[in-house]
Scaffold this motif. Structure first.
Motif, mmCIF file in Angstrom:
data_model
loop_
_atom_site.group_PDB
_atom_site.id
_atom_site.type_symbol
_atom_site.label_atom_id
_atom_site.label_comp_id
_atom_site.label_asym_id
_atom_site.label_seq_id
_atom_site.Cartn_x
_atom_site.Cartn_y
_atom_site.Cartn_z
ATOM 1 N N GLY A 71 4.800 4.097 8.838
ATOM 2 C CA GLY A 71 5.011 5.464 9.317
ATOM 3 C C GLY A 71 5.098 5.528 10.837
ATOM 4 O O GLY A 71 5.960 6.216 11.388
ATOM 5 N N GLU A 107 -1.968 0.449 18.441
ATOM 6 C CA GLU A 107 -2.328 -0.209 17.182
ATOM 7 C C GLU A 107 -3.695 -0.877 17.345
ATOM 8 O O GLU A 107 -3.923 -1.609 18.301
ATOM 9 N N ASP A 167 0.344 7.877 5.238
ATOM 10 C CA ASP A 167 -0.887 7.832 4.442
ATOM 11 C C ASP A 167 -2.030 8.618 5.074
ATOM 12 O O ASP A 167 -2.939 9.060 4.367
HETATM 13 C C1 FAD Z 1 -1.110 -2.018 -3.444
HETATM 14 C C2 FAD Z 1 -0.133 -1.121 -2.789
HETATM 15 C C3 FAD Z 1 1.187 -1.168 -3.156
HETATM 16 C C4 FAD Z 1 2.107 -0.299 -2.586
HETATM 17 N N1 FAD Z 1 3.403 -0.349 -2.973
HETATM 18 C C5 FAD Z 1 4.294 0.508 -2.435
HETATM 19 C C6 FAD Z 1 5.652 0.467 -2.814
HETATM 20 O O1 FAD Z 1 6.087 -0.368 -3.610
HETATM 21 N N2 FAD Z 1 6.513 1.362 -2.241
HETATM 22 C C7 FAD Z 1 6.080 2.274 -1.320
HETATM 23 O O2 FAD Z 1 6.894 3.071 -0.834
HETATM 24 N N3 FAD Z 1 4.790 2.332 -0.940
HETATM 25 C C8 FAD Z 1 3.900 1.466 -1.474
HETATM 26 N N4 FAD Z 1 2.596 1.524 -1.088
HETATM 27 C C9 FAD Z 1 2.184 2.548 -0.116
HETATM 28 C C10 FAD Z 1 2.560 2.173 1.293
HETATM 29 O O3 FAD Z 1 2.083 0.866 1.601
HETATM 30 C C11 FAD Z 1 1.960 3.171 2.252
HETATM 31 O O4 FAD Z 1 2.257 4.477 1.819
HETATM 32 C C12 FAD Z 1 2.514 2.972 3.650
HETATM 33 O O5 FAD Z 1 2.155 1.704 4.133
HETATM 34 C C13 FAD Z 1 1.965 4.044 4.577
HETATM 35 O O6 FAD Z 1 2.330 3.747 5.893
HETATM 36 P P1 FAD Z 1 1.440 4.309 7.081
HETATM 37 O O7 FAD Z 1 2.139 3.890 8.330
HETATM 38 O O8 FAD Z 1 1.132 5.733 6.878
HETATM 39 O O9 FAD Z 1 0.043 3.551 6.973
HETATM 40 P P2 FAD Z 1 -0.258 2.008 7.151
HETATM 41 O O10 FAD Z 1 0.897 1.189 6.746
HETATM 42 O O11 FAD Z 1 -1.581 1.785 6.507
HETATM 43 O O12 FAD Z 1 -0.419 1.819 8.743
HETATM 44 C C14 FAD Z 1 -1.513 2.341 9.450
HETATM 45 C C15 FAD Z 1 -1.634 1.547 10.755
HETATM 46 O O13 FAD Z 1 -2.589 2.192 11.576
HETATM 47 C C16 FAD Z 1 -3.452 1.221 12.149
HETATM 48 N N5 FAD Z 1 -4.718 1.899 12.473
HETATM 49 C C17 FAD Z 1 -5.668 2.315 11.616
HETATM 50 N N6 FAD Z 1 -6.656 2.932 12.276
HETATM 51 C C18 FAD Z 1 -6.323 2.910 13.585
HETATM 52 C C19 FAD Z 1 -6.939 3.399 14.761
HETATM 53 N N7 FAD Z 1 -8.113 4.050 14.727
HETATM 54 N N8 FAD Z 1 -6.334 3.225 15.946
HETATM 55 C C20 FAD Z 1 -5.132 2.570 16.017
HETATM 56 N N9 FAD Z 1 -4.504 2.070 14.930
HETATM 57 C C21 FAD Z 1 -5.091 2.257 13.731
HETATM 58 C C22 FAD Z 1 -3.570 0.151 11.073
HETATM 59 O O14 FAD Z 1 -3.996 -1.081 11.596
HETATM 60 C C23 FAD Z 1 -2.136 0.124 10.536
HETATM 61 O O15 FAD Z 1 -1.331 -0.771 11.263
HETATM 62 C C24 FAD Z 1 1.668 0.646 -1.631
HETATM 63 C C25 FAD Z 1 0.333 0.682 -1.233
HETATM 64 C C26 FAD Z 1 -0.570 -0.195 -1.814
HETATM 65 C C27 FAD Z 1 -2.016 -0.126 -1.373
#
Ligand code: FAD
Length: 387
Positions: free
Chosen positions: A17, A36, A288
């Motif tokens: 995201g 990050e 997320d």
């Molecule tokens: C088992 C599993 C299978 C999945 N399969 C799929 C799939 O097939 N297709 C699909 O679309 N989605 C899938 N998902 C969901 C998908 O992985 C997530 O919805 C997606 O990664 C969300 O992206 P995000 O950037 O919101 O969060 P994340 O990818 O979790 O990134 C969050 C980032 O923030 C960083 N962070 C956290 N706290 C802090 C802080 N305090 N300060 C600075 N940085 C911080 C973390 O280190 C991380 O790099 C799956 C999830 C799981 C658990």
């Protein structure tokens, strides 16, 4: 305070995201700085399905990630649903819809998706590593974030893209406990070859209280995940080693058993109660951090990318930043809330354990008319979403 357009967005989190938001915001002329927590960009060792709605959403801002995904991942044109022994229940065709929409569905290693998003951001990405955000203050003139080591950063808006356990979310939401999905999930990517796992293979095998997913992610690799119902309280039995996981899938289709080759890491599948308030002042949430969901729909990554697109649309011409952020949230809430609920409902169906209930599920999926599924699929996989 009013301003023609925001000069600088602070993005906390360089996951799917956060990187997508950096690409879309830059595209509409907003300067971005990403923070990050990790010491290096760690995409994870597993894979995801990235569905057409994410690709179509990015294209509305002239960002095309399809060539990167073609090169690094694998297109899947249908999703097979099979019994645990590999007998067909139903095949969900995607090719005709993909052709009509002009975008495919992909299975892609997380590292490859990360690289594709970094390419979309372009050179000189401003990503500060080892930067764990702890709190923020939003005021009339800007927003300030504090990091664990005492550093501070100031900007015009703050995007909390820090994932499931978001620190930024905690400052706007009442404390909420994760809702366990009552099942465990083991997953891995492996170098893989099997006569049945052909190019673009994507299949879900349904057992009783257990399921298994297997997908070709290109370049001789496969992604698999297996689940088993284990009540949330039973923490001891949640930590299973590779041999025990292999035992759970003994007697399943040959390719399933063969895919269990590496020691998997157990993780808990979970979501949270849907959050109605995503932001305050000059801060909002994305991905997320805003709407964690169970994995059954394979849409978490795509929804984070859709968020990034809508956020950029709202900030592009914004004169009132807080109201532009509230506009983004209002637009995203209905679709994300509906899909979070859909993922949970599908997950409950897929994890049915009783012999009668799981048999009825298989029969329903086998004999229900295609029209039952086509409009549902189209509503999820299209951008902008119908209606
Ligand atoms: C088992 C599993 C299978 C999945 N399969 C799929 C799939 O097939 N297709 C699909 O679309 N989605 C899938 N998902 C969901 C998908 O992985 C997530 O919805 C997606 O990664 C969300 O992206 P995000 O950037 O919101 O969060 P994340 O990818 O979790 O990134 C969050 C980032 O923030 C960083 N962070 C956290 N706290 C802090 C802080 N305090 N300060 C600075 N940085 C911080 C973390 O280190 C991380 O790099 C799956 C999830 C799981 C658990």
């Amino acid at each position: 305070m009013t301003r023609r357009s925001p000069r600088k967005a602070l993005i906390v989190g360089a996951g799917i995201g956060g990187l997508a938001a950096a690409a879309t915001l830059r595209r509409v002329g907003v300067e971005v700085q990403i923070f990050e927590r990790a010491a290096e960009l760690r995409p994870g060792t597993t894979a995801v399905s990235l569905m057409s709605n994410a690709i179509l959403a990015l294209r509305t801002l002239d960002i095309d990630i399809a060539p990167g995904l073609d090169k690094r991942g694998e297109v899947f044109d249908e999703l097979k649903f099979l019994t645990r022994r590999g007998r067909p229940i139903r095949a969900m065709p995607f090719r005709e819809l993909a052709n009509r929409l002009g975008a495919s569905n992909y299975a892609v290693h997380r590292a490859d998706l990360q690289q594709t998003l970094l390419d979309a951001i372009g050179g000189d990405q401003a990503i500060e590593l080892n930067a764990a955000a702890t709190e923020f203050v939003t005021g009339d003139d800007g927003v300030e974030v504090t990091f664990e080591d005492g550093r501070k950063a100031a900007g015009d808006v703050l995007i909390g893209a820090d994932g499931f356990n978001s620190t930024i979310r905690r400052q706007v939401a009442v404390a909420d406990d994760p809702r366990p999905g009552n099942y465990m999930c083991w997953l891995a990517t492996v170098p893989f070859g099997h006569p049945r796992v052909t190019k673009g293979y994507a299949a879900h095998y349904w057992g009783r209280g257990q399921r298994f997913g297997l997908a070709d992610i290109g370049h001789g690799r496969a992604y698999w995940w297996g689940t088993k119902n284990i009540p949330a309280g039973a923490s001891g039995s949640r930590r299973l080693g590779k041999e025990q996981v292999a035992g759970l899938f003994a007697g399943w289709a040959d390719e399933v058993q063969e895919a269990i080759r590496v020691t998997p890491e157990g993780i808990t599948a979970q979501d949270r109660p849907f959050l109605q308030r995503w932001g305050t002042g000059r801060m909002t949430l994305l991905g997320d951090a805003a709407h964690p969901m169970l994995v059954s729909l394979g849409q978490g990554a795509a929804l984070a990318i859709e968020d990034a697109v809508v956020l950029a649309e709202h900030l592009k011409e914004a004169t009132e930043l807080p109201s532009a952020l509230r506009g983004y949230e209002d637009r995203r809430r209905p679709r994300t809330e509906a899909l979070v609920a859909e993922a949970r409902a599908l997950s409950e169906t897929e994890q049915l354990e009783g012999p009668f209930a799981s048999r009825m599920r298989d029969l329903y999926f086998r004999f229900a008319p295609p029209s039952k599924f086509t409009s549902q699929n189209e509503a999820v996989l299209t951008w902008p979403p119908p209606g």
